[in-house]
Scaffold this motif. Structure first.
Motif, PDB file in Angstrom:
ATOM      1  N   MET A  80       0.833  -1.192   0.000  1.00  0.00           N
ATOM      2  CA  MET A  80       0.000   0.000   0.000  1.00  0.00           C
ATOM      3  C   MET A  80       0.877   1.254   0.000  1.00  0.00           C
ATOM      4  SD  MET A  80      -2.855   1.078   2.765  1.00  0.00           S
ATOM      5  CE  MET A  80      -1.750   0.690   4.097  1.00  0.00           C
ATOM      6  N   LYS A  81       0.645   2.125  -0.970  1.00  0.00           N
ATOM      7  CA  LYS A  81       1.458   3.353  -1.088  1.00  0.00           C
ATOM      8  C   LYS A  81       0.648   4.559  -0.607  1.00  0.00           C
ATOM      9  CE  LYS A  81       3.882   4.469  -4.679  1.00  0.00           C
ATOM     10  NZ  LYS A  81       4.139   4.753  -6.107  1.00  0.00           N
ATOM     11  N   VAL A  82       1.185   5.250   0.417  1.00  0.00           N
ATOM     12  CA  VAL A  82       0.481   6.422   0.946  1.00  0.00           C
ATOM     13  C   VAL A  82       1.331   7.669   0.689  1.00  0.00           C
ATOM     14  CG1 VAL A  82      -0.584   7.481   2.989  1.00  0.00           C
ATOM     15  CG2 VAL A  82      -0.545   4.982   2.782  1.00  0.00           C
ATOM     16  N   GLY A  83       0.739   8.656   0.046  1.00  0.00           N
ATOM     17  CA  GLY A  83       1.416   9.942  -0.161  1.00  0.00           C
ATOM     18  C   GLY A  83       1.074  10.858   1.003  1.00  0.00           C
ATOM     19  N   ILE A  84       2.090  11.420   1.651  1.00  0.00           N
ATOM     20  CA  ILE A  84       1.842  12.305   2.800  1.00  0.00           C
ATOM     21  C   ILE A  84       2.270  13.716   2.439  1.00  0.00           C
ATOM     22  CG2 ILE A  84       2.460  12.799   5.216  1.00  0.00           C
ATOM     23  CD1 ILE A  84       2.791   9.825   5.676  1.00  0.00           C
ATOM     24  N   LEU A  85       1.406  14.648   2.753  1.00  0.00           N
ATOM     25  CA  LEU A  85       1.682  16.043   2.436  1.00  0.00           C
ATOM     26  C   LEU A  85       2.075  16.778   3.712  1.00  0.00           C
ATOM     27  CD1 LEU A  85      -0.678  17.528  -0.100  1.00  0.00           C
ATOM     28  CD2 LEU A  85       0.538  18.978   1.487  1.00  0.00           C
ATOM     29  N   GLY A  86       3.314  17.270   3.761  1.00  0.00           N
ATOM     30  CA  GLY A  86       3.788  18.001   4.936  1.00  0.00           C
ATOM     31  C   GLY A  86       4.814  17.201   5.715  1.00  0.00           C
ATOM     32  N   GLY A  87       5.963  17.833   5.933  1.00  0.00           N
ATOM     33  CA  GLY A  87       7.054  17.170   6.664  1.00  0.00           C
ATOM     34  C   GLY A  87       7.324  17.838   7.995  1.00  0.00           C
ATOM     35  N   GLY A  88       6.222  18.210   8.718  1.00  0.00           N
ATOM     36  CA  GLY A  88       6.350  18.706  10.090  1.00  0.00           C
ATOM     37  C   GLY A  88       6.264  17.526  11.056  1.00  0.00           C
ATOM     38  N   ILE A  89       6.059  17.809  12.347  1.00  0.00           N
ATOM     39  CA  ILE A  89       5.997  16.710  13.333  1.00  0.00           C
ATOM     40  C   ILE A  89       4.862  15.757  12.959  1.00  0.00           C
ATOM     41  CG2 ILE A  89       5.759  16.057  15.777  1.00  0.00           C
ATOM     42  CD1 ILE A  89       6.577  18.675  16.664  1.00  0.00           C
ATOM     43  N   MET A  90       3.703  16.320  12.538  1.00  0.00           N
ATOM     44  CA  MET A  90       2.551  15.465  12.233  1.00  0.00           C
ATOM     45  C   MET A  90       2.866  14.533  11.058  1.00  0.00           C
ATOM     46  SD  MET A  90      -0.697  15.244  13.371  1.00  0.00           S
ATOM     47  CE  MET A  90      -1.565  16.773  13.662  1.00  0.00           C
ATOM     48  N   GLY A  91       3.353  15.104   9.951  1.00  0.00           N
ATOM     49  CA  GLY A  91       3.592  14.302   8.751  1.00  0.00           C
ATOM     50  C   GLY A  91       4.639  13.224   8.987  1.00  0.00           C
ATOM     51  N   LEU A  92       5.713  13.576   9.694  1.00  0.00           N
ATOM     52  CA  LEU A  92       6.796  12.607   9.909  1.00  0.00           C
ATOM     53  C   LEU A  92       6.371  11.520  10.899  1.00  0.00           C
ATOM     54  CD1 LEU A  92       9.831  15.045   9.942  1.00  0.00           C
ATOM     55  CD2 LEU A  92       9.349  13.317   8.218  1.00  0.00           C
ATOM     56  N   THR A  93       5.615  11.911  11.948  1.00  0.00           N
ATOM     57  CA  THR A  93       5.189  10.890  12.916  1.00  0.00           C
ATOM     58  C   THR A  93       4.171   9.949  12.266  1.00  0.00           C
ATOM     59  OG1 THR A  93       5.463  12.568  14.631  1.00  0.00           O
ATOM     60  CG2 THR A  93       4.395  10.548  15.297  1.00  0.00           C
ATOM     61  N   LEU A  94       3.281  10.525  11.474  1.00  0.00           N
ATOM     62  CA  LEU A  94       2.302   9.708  10.752  1.00  0.00           C
ATOM     63  C   LEU A  94       3.042   8.740   9.822  1.00  0.00           C
ATOM     64  CD1 LEU A  94      -0.744   9.326   9.991  1.00  0.00           C
ATOM     65  CD2 LEU A  94      -0.390  11.049   8.235  1.00  0.00           C
ATOM     66  N   GLY A  95       4.025   9.281   9.105  1.00  0.00           N
ATOM     67  CA  GLY A  95       4.804   8.448   8.194  1.00  0.00           C
ATOM     68  C   GLY A  95       5.519   7.324   8.933  1.00  0.00           C
ATOM     69  N   TYR A  96       6.012   7.637  10.132  1.00  0.00           N
ATOM     70  CA  TYR A  96       6.732   6.636  10.935  1.00  0.00           C
ATOM     71  C   TYR A  96       5.792   5.496  11.335  1.00  0.00           C
ATOM     72  CZ  TYR A  96       8.833   4.625  15.139  1.00  0.00           C
ATOM     73  OH  TYR A  96       9.301   3.763  16.097  1.00  0.00           O
ATOM     74  N   PHE A  97       4.603   5.848  11.864  1.00  0.00           N
ATOM     75  CA  PHE A  97       3.692   4.789  12.323  1.00  0.00           C
ATOM     76  C   PHE A  97       3.112   3.992  11.152  1.00  0.00           C
ATOM     77  CE2 PHE A  97       3.680   7.297  16.314  1.00  0.00           C
ATOM     78  CZ  PHE A  97       4.118   6.278  17.142  1.00  0.00           C
ATOM     79  N   LEU A  98       2.898   4.647  10.014  1.00  0.00           N
ATOM     80  CA  LEU A  98       2.407   3.897   8.847  1.00  0.00           C
ATOM     81  C   LEU A  98       3.493   2.936   8.363  1.00  0.00           C
ATOM     82  CD1 LEU A  98       0.497   6.663   6.815  1.00  0.00           C
ATOM     83  CD2 LEU A  98      -0.499   4.755   8.076  1.00  0.00           C
ATOM     84  N   THR A  99       4.743   3.413   8.331  1.00  0.00           N
ATOM     85  CA  THR A  99       5.864   2.572   7.881  1.00  0.00           C
ATOM     86  C   THR A  99       6.001   1.360   8.807  1.00  0.00           C
ATOM     87  OG1 THR A  99       6.995   4.542   7.114  1.00  0.00           O
ATOM     88  CG2 THR A  99       8.356   2.585   7.335  1.00  0.00           C
ATOM     89  N   ARG A 100       5.904   1.602  10.116  1.00  0.00           N
ATOM     90  CA  ARG A 100       6.025   0.503  11.093  1.00  0.00           C
ATOM     91  C   ARG A 100       4.967  -0.558  10.881  1.00  0.00           C
ATOM     92  NH1 ARG A 100       6.992   1.953  17.361  1.00  0.00           N
ATOM     93  NH2 ARG A 100       4.933   1.053  17.461  1.00  0.00           N
ATOM     94  N   ASN A 101       3.837  -0.139  10.273  1.00  0.00           N
ATOM     95  CA  ASN A 101       2.750  -1.085  10.036  1.00  0.00           C
ATOM     96  C   ASN A 101       2.717  -1.579   8.597  1.00  0.00           C
ATOM     97  OD1 ASN A 101       1.001  -1.446  12.575  1.00  0.00           O
ATOM     98  ND2 ASN A 101       1.542   0.724  12.553  1.00  0.00           N
ATOM     99  N   GLY A 102       3.812  -1.446   7.903  1.00  0.00           N
ATOM    100  CA  GLY A 102       3.955  -2.080   6.600  1.00  0.00           C
ATOM    101  C   GLY A 102       3.571  -1.236   5.400  1.00  0.00           C
ATOM    102  N   ALA A 103       3.127   0.020   5.605  1.00  0.00           N
ATOM    103  CA  ALA A 103       2.789   0.852   4.437  1.00  0.00           C
ATOM    104  C   ALA A 103       4.066   1.435   3.836  1.00  0.00           C
ATOM    105  CB  ALA A 103       1.853   1.985   4.860  1.00  0.00           C
ATOM    106  N   GLN A 104       3.969   1.774   2.557  1.00  0.00           N
ATOM    107  CA  GLN A 104       5.116   2.427   1.914  1.00  0.00           C
ATOM    108  C   GLN A 104       4.745   3.895   1.760  1.00  0.00           C
ATOM    109  OE1 GLN A 104       6.015   0.724  -1.880  1.00  0.00           O
ATOM    110  NE2 GLN A 104       7.823   2.025  -2.061  1.00  0.00           N
ATOM    111  N   VAL A 105       5.488   4.789   2.442  1.00  0.00           N
ATOM    112  CA  VAL A 105       5.069   6.186   2.423  1.00  0.00           C
ATOM    113  C   VAL A 105       6.033   7.049   1.613  1.00  0.00           C
ATOM    114  CG1 VAL A 105       3.998   5.944   4.719  1.00  0.00           C
ATOM    115  CG2 VAL A 105       6.268   6.977   4.532  1.00  0.00           C
TER     116      VAL A 105
END
Ligand SMILES: Cc1cc2nc3c(=O)[nH]c(=O)nc-3n(C[C@H](O)[C@H](O)[C@H](O)COP(=O)(O)OP(=O)(O)OC[C@H]3O[C@@H](n4cnc5c(N)ncnc54)[C@H](O)[C@@H]3O)c2cc1C
Length: 437
Positions: free
Chosen positions: A1-26
C-alpha cells in the motif's frame, strides 16, 4: 500500500513513521528545504542551528518520551528546574512556589487565594465538555473573582488575542493551559521543570526520517504539492508542477486553510465547513544575546503597553553549550486574522521590540544583542469557539482515500509535540483501518 503524505512537520513525519512501522510504503512531500515545519530549525549567521520558535518538552510528556525511546534518542533529552514570572507594573514577580504565589503583590490575600483556587479548580475538572459552553471570562471571574481577572487574566487574554474580542473563547482554552502548566511541576515543592532534545526538535525529525527511509519510505524536500488529484470521488494522487504522482491513499497534515487551497474541486459544503476554522498567527523575534536576560523560562506580561505576549528564555533550561554559547530569548506576538502586526517590516518590529525591552529591563543594552531574527507564520494556533466541537474535521474526509491529520483536530489539548505525535499515531490507525490494512 502506497500512501502519499503532504507536509514534513511533526505530524507528517510521525504519521509516516507509524504507517511505515505497520507495513505501508510512504512518500512524504515537504514544501520547504528543511523538515520540521513550525518545529523546524533556523540557522544563525554564525552557522548554529536552533529552533525557529521556542519549543519546550515537559517531563510529563509521556507519549513524546515513548516515541523518543522507540527512536533511540531518549538519551538526548535534557531537563532542568525552571522559573516562571509575571511582569507587572515595571517589575518581574516570581511565581514559582506556593509561598511566592501567596505573596504575589499585585493582589490582596483574598484574591491571591482565589487565584490559587483557579489553578486547583482546573485540575479538578473531570469532564471538559461542561467548559465548552462557558466563556473563558465568565469561568475565570466565577472561580477566581473579578480583581484577579482584571489585573492578570484580562491583560493576558487581550495580549494573546491581539486586542480582539475573546467573548467567544470557551473556558477549555484556559483549562488546558492551567493543566499543562501544572504538569510542568512535580514533587512536594511543586518545582517547575522544562526540557529539550539536544539539537532541538530537529533531532526528532532526523530520527523519524531515518526510520521512515530504513523502512523503504521516501522523503522529498522543496517539493510543494499544488493539488490533491481526485477521480470519481476518491484521491488518486498529488500534483507537483505538471507531474501527477499516484498513490493508493493520500494523508494531508497541513493547516485547514492550506488544505482548502489543495482541494479546489471538492464539494462546496465540505469546503465551507473547513473554512470555518480560523487561526492565530505569530510574529516571533528570536533575540540572541551574549548573556542571560531574565533567568526565567517564561515571563508573562500583564501590561497592555508592551506589544509582545511574553519573554521566553529557552537557555534557562537549554545549556548554552548546545546552542553555540548563545543565550536565546523569544519575544512572541500572537496575531489575530488581519492583524496589522503581520504587515510590519522586520526592521520596524526590531525597533519597537528593542525600545520596549529597554523600558522593561534597565540593564538591557542593545550591544548585548548578537542577532535579532524576526520569524512569522500566519497559521499557528487553531481557534475554537463556544460549543464548536462539531466544527472539528474528522481524519477520514468525505473524499475517498483522502485523510486529514491536522492540529485543528487536537482539542481541547494544546497543540504541541506531545499532542501532535499522539494524534499522528491515532490518525495512522484510522488510515490503516480504512484501507483494510
Ligand atoms: C511560537 C510557537 C511555540 C510553540 N511552542 C511549543 C512548545 O513549547 N512545545 C511544543 O511541543 N510545541 C510547541 N509549538 C507547537 C508545535 O510547533 C506545533 O504544534 C507542531 O510543530 C505542528 O506540527 P504540524 O506538523 O502539525 O504542522 P506544521 O509544522 O505546520 O507542518 C506542516 C508542514 O507542511 C508543509 N506544507 C505546507 N504546504 C505544503 C504543500 N503545499 N506541499 C508540501 N508541504 C506543505 C509546511 O512547510 C510544514 O512543514 C509551538 C509552536 C509555535 C509556533
Amino acid at each position: 500500500m502506497k500512501v502519499g503524505i503532504l507536509g514534513g512537520g511533526i505530524m507528517g513525519l510521525t504519521l509516516g513513521y507509524f504507517l511505515t512501522r505497520n507495513g505501508a510504503q510512504v512518500e512524504i512531500f515537504e514544501a520547504s528545504p528543511v523538515l520540521g515545519g513550525l518545529a523546524g530549525p533556523t540557522e544563525l549567521p554564525d552557522g548554529t542551528a536552533v529552533d525557529r520558535f521556542y519549543h519546550t518538552i515537559l517531563p510529563s510528556d509521556g507519549h513524546l518520551h515513548e516515541l523518543c525511546s522507540d527512536l533511540g534518542i531518549v538519551d538526548q533529552l535534557r531537563f532542568r528546574p525552571t522559573r516562571t514570572g509575571f511582569f507587572y507594573r515595571g517589575r518581574i514577580f516570581s511565581m514559582n512556589n506556593i509561598v511566592e504565589f501567596l505573596r504575589f503583590p499585585p493582589l490582596g490575600w483574598i484574591d491571591r487565594a482565589r487565584l490559587g483556587v483557579t489553578v486547583v479548580a482546573a485540575q479538578l475538572v473531570r469532564d471538559w465538555h461542561r467548559l465548552e459552553a462557558i466563556s473563558v471570562e465568565r469561568w475565570l471571574v466565577r472561580v477566581g473573582g473579578s480583581v484577579a481577572f482584571e489585573s492578570i487574566w484580562r491583560p493576558l487574554l487581550r495580549s494573546k488575542f491581539d486586542g480582539s474580542s475573546f467573548d467567544d473563547v470557551p473556558a477549555t482554552w484556559i483549562w488546558s493551559r492551567l493543566v499543562r502548566m501544572k504538569s510542568a511541576r512535580s514533587g512536594a515543592s511543586q518545582q517547575e521543570g522544562a526540557g529539550h532534545l539536544i539539537g532541538g526538535y530537529a533531532t526528532l525529525m532526523k530520527a523519524l526520517a531515518g526510520k521512515i527511509e530504513e523502512g523503504g519510505g521516501r522523503i522529498h524536500k522543496s517539493r510543494p504539492v499544488q493539488e490533491i488529484v481526485t477521480e470519481n470521488g476518491a484521491a488518486v494522487g498529488l500534483r507537483l508542477g505538471q507531474e501527477l504522482q499516484r498513490f493508493d491513499a493520500v494523508a494531508v497534515t497541513v493547516q485547514t486553510p492550506v488544505f482548502l487551497r489543495l482541494i479546489p474541486r471538492a464539494d462546496a459544503g465540505y469546503r465551507e465547513f473547513l473554512a470555518k476554522t480560523e487561526y492565530l498567527g505569530i510574529v516571533c523575534p528570536l533575540m540572541v544575546l551574549d548573556r542571560p536576560l531574565t533567568g526565567y523560562w517564561t515571563v508573562n506580561i500583564t501590561d497592555d503597553r508592551i506589544p509582545f505576549t511574553g519573554v521566553i528564555e529557552t537557555t534557562s533550561y537549554i545549556d548554552p553549550q548546545y546552542v553555540g554559547g548563545h543565550h536565546l530569548v523569544y519575544l512572541p506576538k500572537y496575531t489575530a486574522p488581519g492583524s496589522v502586526w503581520q504587515t510590519k517590516s522586520d526592521e520596524e518590529i526590531k525597533d519597537i521590540w528593542l525600545a520596549n525591552l529597554r523600558a522593561m529591563f534597565p540593564d538591557f543594552d542593545s550591544s548585548h544583542v548578537r542577532y535579532f531574527l524576526v520569524h512569522r507564520e500566519r497559521y499557528v494556533e487553531p481557534l475554537h469557539g463556544l460549543n464548536s466541537t462539531a466544527l472539528i474535521p474528522p481524519v477520514k474526509t468525505p473524499i475517498g482515500r483522502l485523510f486529514l491529520a491536522t492540529t485543528s483536530q487536537i482539542y481541547p489539548a494544546l497543540t504541541n509535540g506531545e499532542s501532535v505525535t499522539r494524534h499522528a499515531r491515532e490518525a495512522a490507525g484510522v488510515v490503516l483501518h480504512n484501507l483494510g490494512a
